[in-house]
Motif scaffolding. Structure first.
Motif, PDB file in Angstrom:
ATOM      1  N   GLU A 279     -13.647  96.951  44.680  1.00 42.22           N
ATOM      2  CA  GLU A 279     -14.150  95.579  44.576  1.00 42.22           C
ATOM      3  C   GLU A 279     -15.546  95.445  45.166  1.00 42.22           C
ATOM      4  N   LEU A 280     -15.809  96.171  46.267  1.00 40.17           N
ATOM      5  CA  LEU A 280     -17.118  96.066  46.915  1.00 40.17           C
ATOM      6  C   LEU A 280     -18.248  96.512  46.004  1.00 40.17           C
ATOM      7  N   SER A 281     -17.980  97.464  45.122  1.00 40.01           N
ATOM      8  CA  SER A 281     -19.035  97.958  44.233  1.00 40.01           C
ATOM      9  C   SER A 281     -19.540  96.862  43.297  1.00 40.01           C
ATOM     10  N   ARG A 282     -18.749  95.817  43.119  1.00 39.37           N
ATOM     11  CA  ARG A 282     -19.150  94.714  42.230  1.00 39.37           C
ATOM     12  C   ARG A 282     -19.693  93.514  43.012  1.00 39.37           C
ATOM     13  N   MET A 283     -19.790  93.646  44.327  1.00 38.75           N
ATOM     14  CA  MET A 283     -20.188  92.508  45.155  1.00 38.75           C
ATOM     15  C   MET A 283     -21.632  92.620  45.614  1.00 38.75           C
ATOM     16  N   ASN A 284     -22.232  91.472  45.912  1.00 35.77           N
ATOM     17  CA  ASN A 284     -23.581  91.403  46.451  1.00 35.77           C
ATOM     18  C   ASN A 284     -23.540  90.849  47.866  1.00 35.77           C
ATOM     19  N   ALA A 285     -24.670  90.957  48.569  1.00 38.50           N
ATOM     20  CA  ALA A 285     -24.748  90.418  49.924  1.00 38.50           C
ATOM     21  C   ALA A 285     -24.431  88.924  49.907  1.00 38.50           C
ATOM     22  N   GLY A 286     -23.556  88.521  50.827  1.00 36.48           N
ATOM     23  CA  GLY A 286     -23.143  87.123  50.911  1.00 36.48           C
ATOM     24  C   GLY A 286     -21.819  86.836  50.242  1.00 36.48           C
ATOM     25  N   ASP A 287     -21.330  87.756  49.387  1.00 38.54           N
ATOM     26  CA  ASP A 287     -20.060  87.544  48.692  1.00 38.54           C
ATOM     27  C   ASP A 287     -18.879  87.737  49.639  1.00 38.54           C
ATOM     28  N   VAL A 288     -17.776  87.045  49.331  1.00 35.39           N
ATOM     29  CA  VAL A 288     -16.560  87.097  50.129  1.00 35.39           C
ATOM     30  C   VAL A 288     -15.388  87.435  49.221  1.00 35.39           C
ATOM     31  N   THR A 289     -14.509  88.316  49.676  1.00 36.57           N
ATOM     32  CA  THR A 289     -13.331  88.658  48.883  1.00 36.57           C
ATOM     33  C   THR A 289     -12.249  87.590  49.043  1.00 36.57           C
ATOM     34  N   LYS A 290     -11.373  87.531  48.079  1.00 37.80           N
ATOM     35  CA  LYS A 290     -10.181  86.702  48.227  1.00 37.80           C
ATOM     36  C   LYS A 290      -9.252  87.372  49.237  1.00 37.80           C
ATOM     37  N   PRO A 291      -8.344  86.614  49.848  1.00 40.96           N
ATOM     38  CA  PRO A 291      -7.400  87.228  50.796  1.00 40.96           C
ATOM     39  C   PRO A 291      -6.555  88.294  50.104  1.00 40.96           C
ATOM     40  N   VAL A 292      -6.372  89.408  50.785  1.00 37.37           N
ATOM     41  CA  VAL A 292      -5.570  90.503  50.246  1.00 37.37           C
ATOM     42  C   VAL A 292      -4.495  90.870  51.266  1.00 37.37           C
ATOM     43  N   ARG A 293      -3.298  91.076  50.774  1.00 34.38           N
ATOM     44  CA  ARG A 293      -2.177  91.466  51.632  1.00 34.38           C
ATOM     45  C   ARG A 293      -2.321  92.921  52.030  1.00 34.38           C
ATOM     46  N   ILE A 294      -2.262  93.204  53.331  1.00 39.90           N
ATOM     47  CA  ILE A 294      -2.267  94.564  53.853  1.00 39.90           C
ATOM     48  C   ILE A 294      -1.066  94.687  54.792  1.00 39.90           C
ATOM     49  N   PRO A 295      -0.725  95.891  55.257  1.00 41.48           N
ATOM     50  CA  PRO A 295       0.482  96.047  56.079  1.00 41.48           C
ATOM     51  C   PRO A 295       0.511  95.165  57.324  1.00 41.48           C
ATOM     52  N   THR A 296      -0.645  94.856  57.894  1.00 45.02           N
ATOM     53  CA  THR A 296      -0.663  94.071  59.130  1.00 45.02           C
ATOM     54  C   THR A 296      -0.907  92.586  58.902  1.00 45.02           C
ATOM     55  N   GLY A 297      -1.067  92.148  57.671  1.00 50.03           N
ATOM     56  CA  GLY A 297      -1.287  90.724  57.418  1.00 50.03           C
ATOM     57  C   GLY A 297      -2.106  90.485  56.161  1.00 50.03           C
ATOM     58  N   PHE A 298      -3.006  89.491  56.242  1.00 54.21           N
ATOM     59  CA  PHE A 298      -3.924  89.173  55.145  1.00 54.21           C
ATOM     60  C   PHE A 298      -5.355  89.313  55.662  1.00 54.21           C
ATOM     61  N   ILE A 299      -6.223  89.910  54.843  1.00 52.28           N
ATOM     62  CA  ILE A 299      -7.592  90.155  55.288  1.00 52.28           C
ATOM     63  C   ILE A 299      -8.589  89.637  54.257  1.00 52.28           C
ATOM     64  N   ILE A 300      -9.706  89.107  54.777  1.00 51.59           N
ATOM     65  CA  ILE A 300     -10.824  88.636  53.961  1.00 51.59           C
ATOM     66  C   ILE A 300     -12.067  89.386  54.429  1.00 51.59           C
ATOM     67  N   LEU A 301     -12.844  89.913  53.494  1.00 49.45           N
ATOM     68  CA  LEU A 301     -14.079  90.622  53.832  1.00 49.45           C
ATOM     69  C   LEU A 301     -15.293  89.868  53.308  1.00 49.45           C
ATOM     70  N   LYS A 302     -16.388  89.982  54.061  1.00 50.45           N
ATOM     71  CA  LYS A 302     -17.671  89.432  53.608  1.00 50.45           C
ATOM     72  C   LYS A 302     -18.717  90.537  53.628  1.00 50.45           C
ATOM     73  N   VAL A 303     -19.526  90.620  52.589  1.00 48.94           N
ATOM     74  CA  VAL A 303     -20.641  91.566  52.541  1.00 48.94           C
ATOM     75  C   VAL A 303     -21.869  90.882  53.136  1.00 48.94           C
ATOM     76  N   ASN A 304     -22.264  91.300  54.331  1.00 51.08           N
ATOM     77  CA  ASN A 304     -23.448  90.720  54.969  1.00 51.08           C
ATOM     78  C   ASN A 304     -24.746  91.351  54.463  1.00 51.08           C
ATOM     79  N   GLU A 305     -24.721  92.692  54.302  1.00 55.98           N
ATOM     80  CA  GLU A 305     -25.890  93.407  53.794  1.00 55.98           C
ATOM     81  C   GLU A 305     -25.418  94.568  52.930  1.00 55.98           C
ATOM     82  N   LYS A 306     -26.353  95.097  52.123  1.00 49.23           N
ATOM     83  CA  LYS A 306     -26.025  96.196  51.220  1.00 49.23           C
ATOM     84  C   LYS A 306     -27.240  97.123  51.136  1.00 49.23           C
ATOM     85  N   ARG A 307     -26.992  98.436  51.160  1.00 54.09           N
ATOM     86  CA  ARG A 307     -28.098  99.378  51.032  1.00 54.09           C
ATOM     87  C   ARG A 307     -27.637 100.624  50.285  1.00 54.09           C
ATOM     88  N   GLY A 308     -28.583 101.356  49.694  1.00 53.26           N
ATOM     89  CA  GLY A 308     -28.252 102.520  48.879  1.00 53.26           C
ATOM     90  C   GLY A 308     -28.191 103.792  49.689  1.00 53.26           C
TER      91      GLY A 308
END
Length: 444
Positions: free
Chosen positions: A251-280
């Motif tokens: 999913e991150l490969s399709r995201m730009n700086a500032g984008d936020v993921t929808k909540p995703v279920r993981i073994p320890t709960g639900f997690i949301i990620l934000k891309v603050n910066e991106k570099r090659g």
């Protein structure tokens, strides 16, 4: 059986109160216990000091400071987990010497482009004590060593795992983009019921909706996240997509700086990620030098002066035309290169001691250096060639190793922190907070 310090401390606190009442007509404010953690306590003054530091850090980032009631809960939980790790360090005999602590303080000051005195002044300007800062650095160093012993040493990455990873789609992605991420973790308890999962999911969706409406990610992380980096606004630093579990890696490969993921279920709960910066990704090129040398060492039967005279004679013989390789096989006491005529082959200068590296750098190709001394003895060297090498493949292997270790470490650390928290006796006395005890204390 663990001792409940609340029972031991109560008579002392009451005695202090009565003595204070007798000595002073006015009631004097007393420090108080806000949490009992196994065989230690956390005081209100510790909580207040840490909350103050967190508030200043948040304000410096230009973010809104959450209400004190929210910070109190988050900071106290951080202090509880820290305290448990410090107790483990104490039992394990981990100590930080004054020399190590001074060096760490100096490094921190240097990273901030300050001297230690300037660092002191900066702390004082912010209303923070230098002594308190030293103590916090000492605590963090102990915690780091505890984690190395209890978590990092249990993590193993095999060569086959590295090869498999590099052949995978994620291995290919490793050389592409890198992301500076932040996260919000809404936890679910162990053996969570469907109601627990539903409640956590609803809370995560509510936070995601607030983010979509423009809410500040760092502020919500500080207020609601249960991740170990919550008080840093959820900042995870720079990560490759491959360091993250599916589906975030793709999913991150399709995201730009500032984008936020929808909540995703993981073994320890639900997690949301934000891309603050991106570099090659970058190609890794390193300099290598083809060099040969002759080493002679002082010994019980050869004094330092005799050793210097011997290397001078060898130097003169090479300069007069004798074969370097033959003399190296005859005289050199470097077991790794003597039989090869002193040849070290192509080598990365950074792998050599500073004195050798400096002489090698200042010696033209095809020219014999003058005798020089290192910690190993006396040398002469000759540079046979220089080249720039594309070490991207080796760097990728090392990156893959680090990625796999970091992935395992992050998972193992969170599991371990949860384990020691769940197994500990914790009684919270902070007003407005529910008292908590671990399940294994039910018989006490």
């Amino acid at each position: 059986m663990k001792i409940k310090l609340s029972e031991c401390l109560r008579p002392l606190l009451l005695g202090a109160l009565f003595l204070g009442t007798a000595a002073h007509a006015a009631v004097q404010p007393l420090d108080k216990v806000v949490a009992i953690v196994d065989n230690d306590v956390i005081m209100q003054s510790q909580l207040d000091q840490r909350v103050k530091e967190v508030q200043q850090t948040i304000a410096k980032r230009g973010q809104d400071v959450p209400p004190a009631s929210v910070l109190d809960q988050q900071v106290l939980e951080r202090l509880i987990v820290e305290n448990l790790q410090l107790q483990i360090g104490e039992r394990s005999g981990i100590r930080i010497t004054d020399e190590e602590l001074n060096q760490a303080i100096g490094t921190i000051a240097q990273r901030n482009n300050m001297t230690v005195d300037q660092f002191r002044q900066a702390l004082a300007h912010d209303g923070l004590s230098y002594e308190d800062a030293r103590e916090q650095v000492r605590r963090e160093m102990i915690i780091s060593r505890v984690r190395q012993r209890r978590v990092a040493e249990r993590i193993q990455v095999t060569d086959q795992e590295v090869k498999n990873f590099l052949k995978s789609p994620m291995g290919a992605m490793q050389q592409s983009d890198e992301y500076r991420l932040a996260n919000i973790l809404i936890p679910t308890p162990d053996r969570a019921s469907s109601e627990d999962i539903q409640a956590a999911g609803k809370k995560a969706v509510d936070i995601y909706n607030q983010l979509q409406q423009g809410a500040d990610f760092a502020k919500l992380a500080i207020a609601y996240s249960s991740s170990d980096n919550a008080l840093e606004g959820g900042d995870m630093g720079w990560r490759k997509a491959a360091q993250l579990p599916p589906p975030f890696d793709e999913e991150l490969s399709r995201m730009n700086a500032g984008d936020v993921t929808k909540p995703v279920r993981i073994p320890t709960g639900f997690i949301i990620l934000k891309v603050n910066e991106k570099r090659g990704g970058n190609t890794v090129v390193t300099d290598e030098v083809h060099v040969r040398h002759i080493l002679v060492k002082p010994s019980e039967i050869r004094t330092e002066d005799d050793t210097k005279k011997l290397i001078d004679k060898i130097y003169d013989r090479v300069k007069s035309g004798e074969d370097f390789a033959t003399l190296a096989k005859t005289y050199s006491e470097d077991p790794g290169s003597a039989l090869n005529g002193g040849d070290l082959d192509w080598i990365n200068p950074q792998s050599l001691v500073p004195e050798f590296r400096e002489v090698m750098a200042n010696t033209p190709q095809g020219v014999l250096s003058k005798p020089f001394q290192t910690q190993y003895g006396w040398h002469v060297l000759e540079v046979l060639g220089r080249r720039a090498v594309d070490n991207t493949a080796k760097a990728s292997e090392q990156q893959a190793m680090n990625t796999l270790r970091n992935r395992k470490y992050d998972e193992e650390l969170q599991n371990w922190l949860r384990q020691i928290r769940d197994e500990a006796y914790v009684e919270i006395k902070l007003p407005g907070a529910d008292s908590q005890e671990s399940a294994n204390q039910a018989a006490q």
